[in-house]
Scaffold this motif. Structure first.
Motif, PDB file in Angstrom:
ATOM      1  N   ARG A 100      14.019  -2.330 -21.362  1.00  0.00           N
ATOM      2  CA  ARG A 100      12.654  -1.818 -21.235  1.00  0.00           C
ATOM      3  C   ARG A 100      11.668  -2.690 -21.991  1.00  0.00           C
ATOM      4  O   ARG A 100      10.550  -2.927 -21.529  1.00  0.00           O
ATOM      5  CB  ARG A 100      12.593  -0.376 -21.751  1.00  0.00           C
ATOM      6  N   GLN A 101      12.082  -3.141 -23.165  1.00  0.00           N
ATOM      7  CA  GLN A 101      11.199  -4.046 -23.913  1.00  0.00           C
ATOM      8  C   GLN A 101      10.969  -5.340 -23.135  1.00  0.00           C
ATOM      9  O   GLN A 101       9.842  -5.854 -23.082  1.00  0.00           O
ATOM     10  CB  GLN A 101      11.813  -4.347 -25.283  1.00  0.00           C
ATOM     11  N   ARG A 102      12.019  -5.865 -22.516  1.00  0.00           N
ATOM     12  CA  ARG A 102      11.874  -7.092 -21.722  1.00  0.00           C
ATOM     13  C   ARG A 102      10.979  -6.823 -20.506  1.00  0.00           C
ATOM     14  O   ARG A 102      10.158  -7.676 -20.144  1.00  0.00           O
ATOM     15  CB  ARG A 102      13.254  -7.577 -21.279  1.00  0.00           C
ATOM     16  N   LEU A 103      11.129  -5.658 -19.872  1.00  0.00           N
ATOM     17  CA  LEU A 103      10.279  -5.318 -18.736  1.00  0.00           C
ATOM     18  C   LEU A 103       8.816  -5.284 -19.149  1.00  0.00           C
ATOM     19  O   LEU A 103       7.945  -5.817 -18.438  1.00  0.00           O
ATOM     20  CB  LEU A 103      10.702  -3.954 -18.161  1.00  0.00           C
ATOM     21  N   LYS A 104       8.529  -4.677 -20.297  1.00  0.00           N
ATOM     22  CA  LYS A 104       7.148  -4.621 -20.774  1.00  0.00           C
ATOM     23  C   LYS A 104       6.609  -6.018 -21.057  1.00  0.00           C
ATOM     24  O   LYS A 104       5.454  -6.344 -20.771  1.00  0.00           O
ATOM     25  CB  LYS A 104       7.055  -3.773 -22.055  1.00  0.00           C
ATOM     26  N   ARG A 105       7.479  -6.870 -21.608  1.00  0.00           N
ATOM     27  CA  ARG A 105       7.029  -8.210 -22.004  1.00  0.00           C
ATOM     28  C   ARG A 105       6.809  -9.129 -20.814  1.00  0.00           C
ATOM     29  O   ARG A 105       5.827  -9.887 -20.780  1.00  0.00           O
ATOM     30  CB  ARG A 105       8.076  -8.819 -22.946  1.00  0.00           C
ATOM     31  N   ASP A 106       7.704  -9.068 -19.822  1.00  0.00           N
ATOM     32  CA  ASP A 106       7.689 -10.067 -18.759  1.00  0.00           C
ATOM     33  C   ASP A 106       7.021  -9.608 -17.470  1.00  0.00           C
ATOM     34  O   ASP A 106       6.658 -10.437 -16.637  1.00  0.00           O
ATOM     35  CB  ASP A 106       9.130 -10.491 -18.428  1.00  0.00           C
ATOM     36  N   SER A 107       6.888  -8.307 -17.254  1.00  0.00           N
ATOM     37  CA  SER A 107       6.358  -7.843 -15.972  1.00  0.00           C
ATOM     38  C   SER A 107       4.840  -7.931 -15.963  1.00  0.00           C
ATOM     39  O   SER A 107       4.181  -7.975 -17.007  1.00  0.00           O
ATOM     40  CB  SER A 107       6.799  -6.403 -15.709  1.00  0.00           C
ATOM     41  N   SER A 108       4.294  -7.949 -14.770  1.00  0.00           N
ATOM     42  CA  SER A 108       2.839  -7.916 -14.632  1.00  0.00           C
ATOM     43  C   SER A 108       2.336  -6.547 -15.052  1.00  0.00           C
ATOM     44  O   SER A 108       3.097  -5.587 -15.190  1.00  0.00           O
ATOM     45  CB  SER A 108       2.451  -8.193 -13.173  1.00  0.00           C
ATOM     46  N   SER A 109       1.026  -6.441 -15.235  1.00  0.00           N
ATOM     47  CA  SER A 109       0.453  -5.214 -15.772  1.00  0.00           C
ATOM     48  C   SER A 109       0.747  -3.998 -14.910  1.00  0.00           C
ATOM     49  O   SER A 109       0.873  -2.882 -15.408  1.00  0.00           O
ATOM     50  CB  SER A 109      -1.066  -5.365 -15.917  1.00  0.00           C
ATOM     51  N   GLY A 110       0.885  -4.193 -13.597  1.00  0.00           N
ATOM     52  CA  GLY A 110       1.102  -3.046 -12.728  1.00  0.00           C
ATOM     53  C   GLY A 110       2.537  -2.825 -12.319  1.00  0.00           C
ATOM     54  O   GLY A 110       2.852  -1.818 -11.672  1.00  0.00           O
ATOM     55  N   GLU A 111       3.448  -3.752 -12.676  1.00  0.00           N
ATOM     56  CA  GLU A 111       4.817  -3.628 -12.188  1.00  0.00           C
ATOM     57  C   GLU A 111       5.523  -2.434 -12.784  1.00  0.00           C
ATOM     58  O   GLU A 111       6.194  -1.672 -12.064  1.00  0.00           O
ATOM     59  CB  GLU A 111       5.605  -4.906 -12.506  1.00  0.00           C
ATOM     60  N   GLU A 112       5.406  -2.235 -14.086  1.00  0.00           N
ATOM     61  CA  GLU A 112       6.082  -1.095 -14.711  1.00  0.00           C
ATOM     62  C   GLU A 112       5.539   0.215 -14.164  1.00  0.00           C
ATOM     63  O   GLU A 112       6.301   1.144 -13.880  1.00  0.00           O
ATOM     64  CB  GLU A 112       5.904  -1.155 -16.236  1.00  0.00           C
ATOM     65  N   ALA A 113       4.223   0.297 -13.995  1.00  0.00           N
ATOM     66  CA  ALA A 113       3.640   1.516 -13.431  1.00  0.00           C
ATOM     67  C   ALA A 113       4.153   1.754 -12.012  1.00  0.00           C
ATOM     68  O   ALA A 113       4.441   2.895 -11.622  1.00  0.00           O
ATOM     69  CB  ALA A 113       2.120   1.422 -13.430  1.00  0.00           C
ATOM     70  N   GLU A 114       4.299   0.676 -11.248  1.00  0.00           N
ATOM     71  CA  GLU A 114       4.799   0.815  -9.878  1.00  0.00           C
ATOM     72  C   GLU A 114       6.219   1.369  -9.876  1.00  0.00           C
ATOM     73  O   GLU A 114       6.573   2.226  -9.042  1.00  0.00           O
ATOM     74  CB  GLU A 114       4.776  -0.539  -9.175  1.00  0.00           C
ATOM     75  N   VAL A 115       7.034   0.899 -10.808  1.00  0.00           N
ATOM     76  CA  VAL A 115       8.412   1.385 -10.890  1.00  0.00           C
ATOM     77  C   VAL A 115       8.426   2.887 -11.195  1.00  0.00           C
ATOM     78  O   VAL A 115       9.161   3.669 -10.574  1.00  0.00           O
ATOM     79  CB  VAL A 115       9.183   0.599 -11.964  1.00  0.00           C
ATOM     80  N   HIS A 116       7.616   3.298 -12.151  1.00  0.00           N
ATOM     81  CA  HIS A 116       7.548   4.715 -12.485  1.00  0.00           C
ATOM     82  C   HIS A 116       7.049   5.539 -11.296  1.00  0.00           C
ATOM     83  O   HIS A 116       7.551   6.646 -11.044  1.00  0.00           O
ATOM     84  CB  HIS A 116       6.627   4.931 -13.689  1.00  0.00           C
ATOM     85  N   LEU A 117       6.087   5.017 -10.574  1.00  0.00           N
ATOM     86  CA  LEU A 117       5.566   5.757  -9.420  1.00  0.00           C
ATOM     87  C   LEU A 117       6.629   5.917  -8.336  1.00  0.00           C
ATOM     88  O   LEU A 117       6.750   6.982  -7.720  1.00  0.00           O
ATOM     89  CB  LEU A 117       4.334   5.056  -8.852  1.00  0.00           C
ATOM     90  N   ARG A 118       7.402   4.855  -8.104  1.00  0.00           N
ATOM     91  CA  ARG A 118       8.465   4.973  -7.106  1.00  0.00           C
ATOM     92  C   ARG A 118       9.497   6.009  -7.542  1.00  0.00           C
ATOM     93  O   ARG A 118       9.999   6.781  -6.717  1.00  0.00           O
ATOM     94  CB  ARG A 118       9.132   3.616  -6.893  1.00  0.00           C
ATOM     95  N   ALA A 119       9.804   6.000  -8.831  1.00  0.00           N
ATOM     96  CA  ALA A 119      10.739   7.009  -9.338  1.00  0.00           C
ATOM     97  C   ALA A 119      10.153   8.407  -9.155  1.00  0.00           C
ATOM     98  O   ALA A 119      10.858   9.341  -8.738  1.00  0.00           O
ATOM     99  CB  ALA A 119      11.040   6.745 -10.815  1.00  0.00           C
ATOM    100  N   SER A 120       8.892   8.549  -9.454  1.00  0.00           N
ATOM    101  CA  SER A 120       8.236   9.852  -9.298  1.00  0.00           C
ATOM    102  C   SER A 120       8.300  10.331  -7.853  1.00  0.00           C
ATOM    103  O   SER A 120       8.582  11.501  -7.575  1.00  0.00           O
ATOM    104  CB  SER A 120       6.785   9.761  -9.771  1.00  0.00           C
ATOM    105  N   GLU A 121       8.044   9.418  -6.924  1.00  0.00           N
ATOM    106  CA  GLU A 121       8.078   9.787  -5.501  1.00  0.00           C
ATOM    107  C   GLU A 121       9.479  10.227  -5.087  1.00  0.00           C
ATOM    108  O   GLU A 121       9.650  11.219  -4.367  1.00  0.00           O
ATOM    109  CB  GLU A 121       7.608   8.597  -4.654  1.00  0.00           C
ATOM    110  N   TRP A 122      10.490   9.501  -5.546  1.00  0.00           N
ATOM    111  CA  TRP A 122      11.856   9.867  -5.169  1.00  0.00           C
ATOM    112  C   TRP A 122      12.230  11.237  -5.742  1.00  0.00           C
ATOM    113  O   TRP A 122      12.795  12.083  -5.037  1.00  0.00           O
ATOM    114  CB  TRP A 122      12.841   8.809  -5.667  1.00  0.00           C
ATOM    115  N   TYR A 123      11.907  11.447  -7.015  1.00  0.00           N
ATOM    116  CA  TYR A 123      12.236  12.728  -7.633  1.00  0.00           C
ATOM    117  C   TYR A 123      11.522  13.882  -6.922  1.00  0.00           C
ATOM    118  O   TYR A 123      12.099  14.952  -6.708  1.00  0.00           O
ATOM    119  CB  TYR A 123      11.862  12.715  -9.117  1.00  0.00           C
ATOM    120  N   GLU A 124      10.269  13.667  -6.557  1.00  0.00           N
ATOM    121  CA  GLU A 124       9.540  14.731  -5.874  1.00  0.00           C
ATOM    122  C   GLU A 124      10.179  15.041  -4.517  1.00  0.00           C
ATOM    123  O   GLU A 124      10.369  16.210  -4.161  1.00  0.00           O
ATOM    124  CB  GLU A 124       8.078  14.330  -5.683  1.00  0.00           C
ATOM    125  N   GLU A 125      10.516  13.994  -3.777  1.00  0.00           N
ATOM    126  CA  GLU A 125      11.114  14.202  -2.452  1.00  0.00           C
ATOM    127  C   GLU A 125      12.461  14.909  -2.541  1.00  0.00           C
ATOM    128  O   GLU A 125      12.872  15.606  -1.613  1.00  0.00           O
ATOM    129  CB  GLU A 125      11.295  12.856  -1.744  1.00  0.00           C
TER     130      GLU A 125
END
Length: 847
Positions: A305-330
């Motif tokens: 997670r620390q590496r993801l925060k360091r290396d990903s673009s500003s929106g990539e981590e948020a996108e991952v969380h959103l996809r997880a949210s969508e799957w959990y909701e479905e």
């Protein structure tokens, strides 16, 4: 591990990466006992969520565990931990076979209520259960006490550390490396036998041709072993595996379909990749035997997670969380969907998910996570989405009562005033009124409840059923407070129908309780009993604390039907549950009922002590609605003690016409009793108050009897019998004592309601020892009646005069007064002055 089974708890305590989970999992697979396994994370600090998951884990061992606990956890205000754990232990005790409960990663828990629950569980745990806890540090549990009692087995870092021989076996056999003894010793020394370090180093070595050079570099130049090894392991993986590891690191639990959604690439199969990572020993831990769910080793996940925060673009981590949210909701995991939306800082999505699928998350035991998230939001964010202010207020009301709720509502209103009143805005305005109505319910403010509830129902969307149903219940409660019972019954019936349809558990229970109260007040005792038993079926076993009201209602019905044993058992159970509810007057109501039962048994001192305690509690907590009821029971107790003046003072400041009539009759003033009863009976008839009308009619018959108007007395008694017979009322007559028994004998002589009157007279017989003819023997004139002088002395005793004062009043020698006392006591078959006065009143000698 095997030896630990003889005690209550095995604690496996060591820092991350020492193989705690692996050890327990390998042992559990061959221990020969069923195992309930719960892997914990930070989200489990919410006591409701923790207990939900704990029960779910235990149900893998026995499916009948925890039904009552699930019911208790659905309550908006979680019952005390003691009652929940007691219910759970009762269910566990019924499991015949021995089993193991594993709480993995307990270091994630830093919540006192959870520690308290586990402490209680350990202390009361049945012998067929053994608890295993893995943690990075010692948990806040009574470990010292368990050690002293030889109930604790401990496995720590030194026990888990790999020796040089074990390291050689792992590196060269399990990881297929060809290292010399020197190289193994160097690596074992550098990692200090830490298996996570050995595993990471082994993964790194696979791609290094010169192992000696790599180990020299590793041993000498990198003090931050974990960071170094994580980097080495990641760099050795193909790009698609690196992407997979980084993106899925945001998940607490992984499954193939969930990972497919997170990665979003057709060429990547989540389930196949998970199985590949497990074969590679890449810090992936299966959570079930079917290999459907996994989790990463915590250290590994944190580093990713620390590496993801360091290396990903500003929106990539948020996108991952959103996809997880969508799957959990479905897939129906609404709380997880909300948590990932919150992590993605998608306020709009998180706010929508809070509303739930039909029933808001707040109504399903998720207050803790919701409040925690809302507390992190700045005012500007809340102002931009005023529905969050309303949710904030609602969550606070659930968690802590009315405190600090109103400022949140006012903040929402300030924003809404500047917006066009579309359907959404109107719905929020309605929700605000619903919250204010709920606050007014806690304060028993009937007019405010009605005003806010009607406004809410006018503004709320027709399809906002959860909030509308709660509002309808509040309206029913207000009507009940105002004595508008028909309207209350209609509101409760509507709330029951809708709450049952949408699964709004707590409103369903509360509305049933309200309807049972209305039915009871309408003298429909059989209907009320059926309704109260419906509450208990919903409330689980043991029932949630709010069910105390249904148990108290059943106790009142049992008592009215003269079933003392059932009434006492139901009342005791109601009192136990009422003690578990904070900031309500139900405990006082239970105490008052018990005092009435003590009066029926003749335990005047016990009744008096209970009333004093109830009064103290009511004044301390400002339960003002209970004060008139306390005064009424206090007056009855004083009248039984022959203290008419004190009884009159007890009811003097309250509108208690029934109590005032009883005091007047005790003082021999039948006209005053009738004057108190007439307007009350008119009011009861006009408003349809069946129970009050019955009680007042019974007293009016006694008032006419005391005034010498036997014809009117029997006519009024006939009306009372007609009202009471369908419900099977008994105690309402018996509790009025011997004057009522005499009147019933007159009714029997005239053939009034013969079967019912015979039933009531039989109950009077039971009060006097249960022997045939005792009642008639008691009421008929004495073989040796009291003389005029003895009656004169008796009246002065009833006025509270001492023997010396009677001697002076009647110009008798003191010894003569004492002689008259002995004659009176003998003829009345009593031992004390207060008993003589009470007996004389029952026989009508002092009216």
């Amino acid at each position: 591990m095997n030896e630990g089974l003889r005690g209550k708890l095995t604690l496996v305590s060591a820092q991350a990466g020492f193989g705690k989970t692996t050890l327990v999992a390998e042992w559990a697979a061959g221990c020969g006992r069923p195992v309930a396994w719960l892997s914990l994370d930070e989200g489990d600090n919410d006591p409701v969520r923790f207990l939900h998951y704990l029960v779910a884990a235990l149900r893998t061992v026995a499916t009948n565990i925890g039904e009552g606990v699930f019911s208790m956890l659905r309550s908006p205000q979680m019952p005390p931990t003691e009652s929940i754990v007691s219910a759970l232990i009762n269910d566990i005790s019924a499991v015949r076979s021995s089993f193991v409960l594993v709480l993995d990663d307990y270091h994630s828990i830093d919540a006192g209520p959870v520690d308290h629950a586990i402490t209680l569980l350990i202390e009361r745990m049945p012998p067929q259960v053994h608890l295993i806890i893995t943690a990075r540090q010692d948990p806040a549990l009574p470990l010292a006490r368990l050690r002293v009692r030889d109930q604790l087995s401990e496995i720590r870092s030194d026990d888990l550390r790999f020796t040089a021989d074990e390291a050689a076996q792992f590196l060269n056999e399990s990881m297929s490396l060809q290292l010399s003894d020197t190289e193994v010793s160097l690596l074992e020394t550098r990692t200090e036998g830490w298996i996570a370090g050995l595993q990471l180093a082994a993964l790194s070595l696979r791609n290094h041709a010169n192992a000696a050079a790599y180990l020299h570099s590793f041993a000498g130049n990198h003090p931050y072993v974990l960071d170094y090894l994580i980097e080495e392991v990641l760099q050795q993986q193909p790009d698609h595996v690196q992407t997979f590891l980084l993106r899925t690191s945001v998940l607490e639990r992984l499954s193939g379909p969930l990972c497919d959604t997170i990665i979003g690439r057709e060429e990547t199969c989540g389930q196949r990749t998970l199985e590949q990572l497990e074969r590679m020993n890449l810090f992936l831990i299966p959570l079930d035997s079917e290999r459907q769910w996994y989790r990463y080793h915590h250290l590994f996940a944190e580093a990713l997670r620390q590496r993801l925060k360091r290396d990903s673009s500003s929106g990539e981590e948020a996108e991952v969380h959103l996809r997880a949210s969508e799957w959990y909701e479905e897939n129906g995991f609404e709380l997880d969907a909300f948590r990932h939306a919150a992590a993605a800082e998608d306020v709009a999505r998180a706010a929508r998910l809070l509303e739930g699928n039909g029933v808001p998350l707040l109504f399903r035991g998720s207050v803790g996570p919701v409040l925690k998230w809302l507390a992190t939001l700045p005012a500007a964010t809340l102002n931009a989405t005023p529905s969050l202010w309303v949710t904030y207020a609602s969550a606070l009301l659930f968690a802590a009562g009315p405190t600090d709720v109103e400022p949140k509502l006012q903040a929402a209103e300030a924003i809404l005033q500047s917006r066009d009143p579309d359907e959404e805005i109107r719905d929020l305005i309605g929700h605000i009124s619903t919250i204010r109505a709920t606050i007014a319910v806690s304060r028993h403010q009937a007019d405010e409840i009605v005003a806010q509830s009607l406004r809410a129902l006018d503004y709320l969307r027709p399809n906002n059923l959860p909030i509308r149903t709660a509002t309808t219940w509040s309206l029913g409660y207000a009507y009940q407070l105002r004595g508008e019972r028909a309207a209350a019954g209609e509101a409760y019936t509507e709330a029951i129908a809708i709450s049952r349809a949408i699964g709004h558990y707590i409103i369903h229970i509360m509305a049933l309780i309200g309807l049972g109260n209305v039915q009871e007040d309408d003298n429909q005792l059989s209907l009320a009993e059926e309704t109260y038993r419906g509450v208990l079926r919903l409330a689980g076993e043991p029932p949630i604390p709010v069910a105390c009201e249904a148990l108290l209602g059943l106790a009142r019905i049992s008592y009215e039907r003269n079933d003392h044993d059932a009434a006492e058992e139901q009342a005791r159970h109601a009192l136990r549950l009422a003690r578990l509810i904070e900031n309500t007057d139900r405990f006082v109501a239970c105490q008052l009922f018990q005092a009435r039962m003590m009066l029926a048994r003749g335990d005047l001192s016990g009744a008096q002590a209970t009333i004093v305690e109830a009064g103290h509690t009511a004044r301390l907590h400002r339960f003002v609605l209970q004060l008139p009821s306390i005064a009424a029971v206090q007056a009855e107790t004083l009248l039984r003690q022959g203290k008419e003046d004190e009884a009159r003072a007890a009811v003097g400041s309250y509108e208690l016409p029934l109590s005032q009539a009883r005091v007047s009759l005790a003082l021999g003033d039948a006209s005053a009793a009738l004057a108190a009863l007439e307007p009350f009976i008119d009011q009861a008839e006009a408003k349809g108050w069946a129970n009050e009308r019955l009680k007042a009619t019974i007293l009016r018959s006694l008032a006419f009897q005391a005034s010498g108007d036997k014809k009117s007395a029997l006519r009024q008694l006939g009306e009372a019998l007609a009202m009471a017979e369908p419900g099977g009322f008994v105690r309402s007559f018996v509790d009025e004592g011997m004057p009522m028994a005499k009147l019933l004998l007159e009714a029997a002589d005239r053939g009034q309601s013969p079967d019912y009157v015979a039933k009531l007279l039989t109950a009077f017989e039971a009060e006097n020892g249960g022997k045939p003819g005792v009642l008639w023997e008691t009421i008929r004139p004495f073989v040796e009646p009291l003389s005029e002088r003895e009656l004169e002395v008796l009246r002065l005793i009833a006025q509270g005069l001492s023997n010396e004062e009677i001697s002076k009043r009647l110009y008798l020698a003191l010894s003569s007064v004492k002689g008259h006392n002995q004659n009176i006591f003998g003829k009345l078959q009593v031992r004390r002055r207060t008993e003589a006065v009470a007996r004389a009143r029952e026989l009508g000698l002092l009216q």
